[in-house]
Design a protein around this motif. Sequence first.
Motif, PDB file in Angstrom:
ATOM      1  N   ASP A  32      43.405  -1.570  77.721  1.00 21.06           N
ATOM      2  CA  ASP A  32      42.750  -2.643  76.983  1.00 21.06           C
ATOM      3  C   ASP A  32      42.673  -2.301  75.500  1.00 21.06           C
ATOM      4  O   ASP A  32      42.898  -3.151  74.645  1.00 21.06           O
ATOM      5  N   LYS A  94      43.233 -16.496  78.751  1.00 19.05           N
ATOM      6  CA  LYS A  94      42.574 -15.208  78.497  1.00 19.05           C
ATOM      7  C   LYS A  94      41.205 -15.492  77.903  1.00 19.05           C
ATOM      8  O   LYS A  94      40.985 -15.353  76.699  1.00 19.05           O
ATOM      9  N   VAL A  96      37.181 -14.771  77.750  1.00 19.52           N
ATOM     10  CA  VAL A  96      36.197 -13.714  77.997  1.00 19.52           C
ATOM     11  C   VAL A  96      34.824 -14.290  78.296  1.00 19.52           C
ATOM     12  O   VAL A  96      33.945 -13.579  78.775  1.00 19.52           O
ATOM     13  N   LYS A 130      41.259 -12.899  85.441  1.00 16.74           N
ATOM     14  CA  LYS A 130      42.228 -12.442  84.459  1.00 16.74           C
ATOM     15  C   LYS A 130      43.646 -12.707  84.958  1.00 16.74           C
ATOM     16  O   LYS A 130      43.934 -12.575  86.133  1.00 16.74           O
TER      17      LYS A 130
END
Length: 256
Positions: A32, A94, A96, A130
């Motif tokens: 990451d 993507k 979060v 994800k």
Amino acid sequence: LSPDCSFTCHYRCRALVQLDCGGPPGAGDEDDGNEQVLEKDTNVDEPSEWEKTELDQAQVEQRIKEYNSQINSNLFMSLNKDGSYTGFIKVQLKLVRPVSVPATKRVPSLQAGRPHPQGVKRRTSFYLPKGTVKHLHILSHTRASEVIDALLRKFTVIDNPRKFALFERSEKDEQVYLRKLGDDEQPLRLRLLAGPSEKVLSFILKENETGEVNWDAFTLPELHNFLLILQREEEEHVRRLRHRYARCRQKMQEAL
């Protein structure tokens, strides 16, 4: 519930979730970090090399033939009689932050013998897994803002579309570049000009980071949810830091 990544989902949805939880906790921390280092954001006002390219009708037709000859699937582009064309784009989500979807709770009538259930509008929030991807069949003149609207409808997301932005991702000289698309840019046109390679060009839906957040625009339940989310993110960040330092400490002790 996965023992490694702690991902939780409904038992009926388990077959639809694709996760790679083979590694131990903290195994993907370095990956990451590397991805964040490699990515370089560019300004939405800076047009890409494909955005500057102008094609006439003959060049469009030739590009479509070349594009279709390079793909290994049935996701072809087709030229229409009016000069426009249709095709598919793949968008990776993507996100979060959690997204909100509608939920309807059936409330039975309180009067005995007269069951008149009535729907109560509610919303629920969850994290999209994800690696979630979606193929969209769009027109050459479909705008980036319309692609965002279509993606939100596909997943029945009721959040404001302005909370999201469509990015183009490209790799060049071992460097990853991200650029936020303007609302009026045409993703299928960019796809045609760049070719089918995902390394040359791919599309990502992310949160629209516009700077300072106007917290007064959110409701009290949303603000309480944000506080809970921030607490969980902080706890997870602390857990990863502790794991990393504990691993370094163990290596030093082994060396001693």
